[in-house]
Design an enzyme around this catalytic site. Structure first.
Site, PDB file in Angstrom:
ATOM      1  N   ASP A   9       0.968   3.514  -7.329  1.00 41.15           N
ATOM      2  CA  ASP A   9       1.200   3.308  -5.884  1.00 41.15           C
ATOM      3  C   ASP A   9       2.116   2.103  -5.727  1.00 41.15           C
ATOM      4  OD1 ASP A   9       0.885   3.643  -3.063  1.00 41.15           O
ATOM      5  OD2 ASP A   9      -0.627   2.066  -3.038  1.00 41.15           O
ATOM      6  N   SER A  10       2.653   1.939  -4.510  1.00 38.53           N
ATOM      7  CA  SER A  10       3.457   0.750  -4.236  1.00 38.53           C
ATOM      8  C   SER A  10       2.600  -0.510  -4.299  1.00 38.53           C
ATOM      9  CB  SER A  10       4.079   0.871  -2.845  1.00 38.53           C
ATOM     10  OG  SER A  10       3.050   1.035  -1.885  1.00 38.53           O
ATOM     11  N   TYR A  41       6.875   0.514   0.550  1.00 42.83           N
ATOM     12  CA  TYR A  41       7.868   1.581   0.383  1.00 42.83           C
ATOM     13  C   TYR A  41       8.212   2.242   1.730  1.00 42.83           C
ATOM     14  CZ  TYR A  41       7.419   2.035  -4.784  1.00 42.83           C
ATOM     15  OH  TYR A  41       7.465   1.854  -6.142  1.00 42.83           O
ATOM     16  N   GLY A  42       7.205   2.322   2.574  1.00 43.39           N
ATOM     17  CA  GLY A  42       7.296   3.186   3.757  1.00 43.39           C
ATOM     18  C   GLY A  42       8.364   2.820   4.757  1.00 43.39           C
ATOM     19  N   CYS A  72       0.416   7.886  -3.686  1.00 42.46           N
ATOM     20  CA  CYS A  72       1.229   7.289  -2.625  1.00 42.46           C
ATOM     21  C   CYS A  72       1.989   8.422  -1.946  1.00 42.46           C
ATOM     22  CB  CYS A  72       2.191   6.281  -3.248  1.00 42.46           C
ATOM     23  SG  CYS A  72       3.383   5.586  -2.097  1.00 42.46           S
ATOM     24  N   ASN A  73       1.705   8.616  -0.669  1.00 40.83           N
ATOM     25  CA  ASN A  73       2.359   9.707   0.069  1.00 40.83           C
ATOM     26  C   ASN A  73       3.863   9.461   0.181  1.00 40.83           C
ATOM     27  OD1 ASN A  73      -0.046  11.332   1.713  1.00 40.83           O
ATOM     28  ND2 ASN A  73      -0.572   9.233   1.221  1.00 40.83           N
ATOM     29  N   CYS A 182      -1.465   7.952   4.314  1.00 42.17           N
ATOM     30  CA  CYS A 182      -1.013   6.831   3.477  1.00 42.17           C
ATOM     31  C   CYS A 182      -2.264   6.282   2.823  1.00 42.17           C
ATOM     32  CB  CYS A 182      -0.350   5.749   4.337  1.00 42.17           C
ATOM     33  SG  CYS A 182      -0.079   4.190   3.449  1.00 42.17           S
ATOM     34  N   THR A 183      -2.231   6.089   1.522  1.00 41.01           N
ATOM     35  CA  THR A 183      -3.459   5.694   0.831  1.00 41.01           C
ATOM     36  C   THR A 183      -3.941   4.291   1.247  1.00 41.01           C
ATOM     37  OG1 THR A 183      -2.058   5.128  -1.071  1.00 41.01           O
ATOM     38  CG2 THR A 183      -3.249   7.219  -1.164  1.00 41.01           C
ATOM     39  N   HIS A 184      -3.024   3.443   1.691  1.00 39.22           N
ATOM     40  CA  HIS A 184      -3.454   2.126   2.175  1.00 39.22           C
ATOM     41  C   HIS A 184      -4.387   2.249   3.397  1.00 39.22           C
ATOM     42  CE1 HIS A 184      -0.172   0.543  -0.307  1.00 39.22           C
ATOM     43  NE2 HIS A 184      -0.634  -0.675  -0.094  1.00 39.22           N
TER      44      HIS A 184
END
Ligand code: DGL
Length: 256
Positions: A9-10, A41-42, A72-73, A182-184
């Protein structure tokens, strides 16, 4: 030496996936790679994100991994197609869970929170188009929650205010489901749920990706080697300092 499953992931968002994966596959070794030099990243252009993900995956390949989960989407949206052409190990991506959310919502609308990159990406647009219910889906970028998660701020008056303000932008009575794309954002599931009306359900993509991972793995390893697996952390290709490893480990073992 047993090969590892890499989770990428980022930043810390993918730990929400790792947490579920180590419970489901306790004898596997995992590598968790956070691209901390380049998070978020987004809010960046696709080609820049593709380059960052490419560098990270080249590093992970050197570690001799048996599968890669892009938890990470945004990275999946920007880079998964290209990566699958380049590498022979299985590469699992992460997609907003729009399909199960629509199935649950029935005739009500579905709100998809994601980063800007995922929201504007061809991947999400074509997924929505394939489901043929565009009129029911409202996508909404929520990049601010990536920064708050990276600051390990999971429940402050400021973050509660951000969520309240965002939810106030829609008429919740018309919605049946919210997707965390978004995984966050998964760290904020309890706070988001608190702000919703009864009957609105929250979905994320972790379970679907974990099911795909389990299906992809040869599996026999788990039966033959009963010892517990380990987790190795990398932060943009470097070993993180002990304080960061301790914080990340705490997130992995935290109960939801
Ligand atoms: N966790 C990532 C996702 O699932 C994105 C966070 C970022 O903007 O870096 O989309």
């Amino acid at each position: 030496m047993k090969k590892s499953i890499a989770v990428f992931d980022s930043g810390i968002g993918g730990i929400t996936f790792l947490r579920d994966a180590v419970r489901a596959l306790p004898t596997e070794n995992f590598i968790y790679y956070a691209d901390t030099d380049h998070v978020p990243y987004g809010t960046k252009p696709d080609d820049e994100v593709r380059r960052f993900v490419g560098e990270a995956v080249a590093f992970l390949q050197q570690q001799g991994i048996k599968a890669l989960v892009i938890a990470c989407n945004a990275a999946t949206s920007a880079a998964v197609a290209e990566l699958r052409k380049r590498y022979s190990f299985p590469i699992l991506g992460m997609e907003p869970a729009v399909k199960p959310a629509l199935a649950y919502a029935g005739h009500r609308k579905v709100l998809v929170f994601s980063t800007s990159l995922t929201a504007r990406g061809h991947k999400l647009k074509s997924l929505i188009c394939r489901l043929e219910r565009e009129h029911q889906i409202v996508t909404m970028p929520f990049d601010e929650l990536v920064a708050t998660a990276e600051a390990f701020d999971f429940d402050s008056p400021a973050v509660r205010g951000l969520i309240r303000e965002k939810l106030a932008c829609v008429d919740l009575k018309t919605f049946g489901a919210v997707v965390l794309g978004c995984t966050h954002f998964i760290y904020y599931r309890p706070l988001i749920e608190e702000g919703l009306l009864e009957g609105i359900r929250v979905f994320d993509g972790n379970f679907g990706t974990l099911k795909n991972l389990i299906r992809t793995l040869p599996g026999q390893d788990a039966d033959r080697t009963p010892d517990r697996g380990n987790i190795t952390f990398y932060s943009s290709g470097r070993v993180p300092d002990d304080a960061l490893i301790a914080k990340l480990t705490k997130l992995v073992i935290a109960q939801q």
